[in-house]
Design an enzyme around this catalytic site. Sequence first.
Site, PDB file in Angstrom:
ATOM      1  N   HIS A 247      12.880   5.906   0.094  1.00  0.00           N
ATOM      2  CA  HIS A 247      13.545   6.783  -0.874  1.00  0.00           C
ATOM      3  C   HIS A 247      12.943   8.170  -0.707  1.00  0.00           C
ATOM      4  O   HIS A 247      11.791   8.396  -1.076  1.00  0.00           O
ATOM      5  CB  HIS A 247      13.355   6.248  -2.292  1.00  0.00           C
TER       6      HIS A 247
ATOM      7  N   GLU B   1      10.695  10.323  -3.081  1.00  0.00           N
ATOM      8  CA  GLU B   1       9.385   9.778  -3.447  1.00  0.00           C
ATOM      9  C   GLU B   1       8.341  10.298  -2.465  1.00  0.00           C
ATOM     10  O   GLU B   1       7.735   9.565  -1.691  1.00  0.00           O
ATOM     11  CB  GLU B   1       9.462   8.256  -3.480  1.00  0.00           C
TER      12      GLU B   1
ATOM     13  N   HIS C 257       6.069   3.572  -2.303  1.00  0.00           N
ATOM     14  CA  HIS C 257       7.132   4.157  -3.116  1.00  0.00           C
ATOM     15  C   HIS C 257       6.570   4.958  -4.281  1.00  0.00           C
ATOM     16  O   HIS C 257       5.369   5.002  -4.512  1.00  0.00           O
ATOM     17  CB  HIS C 257       8.037   3.047  -3.673  1.00  0.00           C
TER      18      HIS C 257
ATOM     19  N   GLU D 181       3.735   1.120  -5.763  1.00  0.00           N
ATOM     20  CA  GLU D 181       4.407   2.144  -6.564  1.00  0.00           C
ATOM     21  C   GLU D 181       3.391   3.106  -7.172  1.00  0.00           C
ATOM     22  O   GLU D 181       2.346   2.695  -7.683  1.00  0.00           O
ATOM     23  CB  GLU D 181       5.220   1.501  -7.697  1.00  0.00           C
TER      24      GLU D 181
END
Length: 375
Positions: A166, A169, A259, A335
């Site tokens: 993504h 990010e 991410h 994350e």
Amino acid sequence: MKITCNFDSGNIDVIKADSPADIQLAIRKDNNSDFYQWFHFRLNSSSPEPHTLRITNVKESAYPGGWQDYQAVASYDREHWFRVDTHYINDELVITHYPEAESVYFAYFAPYSYERHMDLLHQTQASGLAQLLELGETLDGRDMSLLVVGEPSATKKKIWITARQHPGESMAEWFVEGLLDRLLDEDDAVARRLLEEAVFYIVPNMNPDGSVRGHLRTNAAGVNLNREWQTPSMAQSPEVYLVRQKMLEIGVDMFLDIHGDENLPYNFVAGAEGVPSYDARMQQLEQSFKQALLAVTPEFQTEFGYELDAPGQANLTIASTWVAEQFKCLSYTVEMPFKDNANLPDAAYGWSDVRSMKFGADTLVAVLAVVKQLR
């Protein structure tokens, strides 16, 4: 007064910019997609007063909950990014800033430019400890690049790290830069021991087209790459197709997919508990990795994260779950927050590029803790 985003990863539309007290903006959608949240633009103004910038369309963005308690970042030199006064009011993101120079950049998070990406690839290659392999091209004709760190052999573990599926990010590529800085340090005992035990296969940017285009979540075709891992194609998702083929050719003993999360103000991991082949060995590896990372850095925690998948119910189109099932290995999505780490807040910088790099470097200690158990 001028506002522009005509540069690498730029994203904004100007609705109104007649007065510093009432600047109205909107974030552009990803190409062929309804996703949007990333913004990056430059304000040039000589007006000696506070500027109020209202991003008017955030209510319908990909993660509207992500705006609560969020602060935008700004920079005068494009190197040092700091948080600025930001509020989510009446379904608008309102940034208030008193510029200390004529030109200032604003962004959703500290950008990681394509030029810096290419510098990272070639500086890693120049270390003498790594190879730079080109797997093929993206839809916009950019290279899909793989760094191989360490001397391959049949006895060594194969550790894969991918980042920035993504593209908005950007903290993910900062994480990889920090990890590489430590891994290439020949005076670092953790790095030396890891390279005795393993070879690292690292894709610092899985989505270079989306990164340059200023996308939040998709590639040039508007495809979410982290939903392509079961059936990627060169027509729609060549980035995944090329990396996946290389994984199948080389093998995987451990995988980390890096991410950022818009909503949760914490660092956490999402595992493979829902894949059909999940067993006690996978569970033990996950627990060992998490416990080691908890011990090495207070930036990490396990209390907050995503809801666990029910047994056999994992979404195998996602990278970390597809890899876990295909290779029966330790596989995590890592994350980081766009906001701040609520457990260790920093009022001036929030979660930042620098903290992302340090977290990447610290993660190598947790990899070392499990490397002998991976096979």
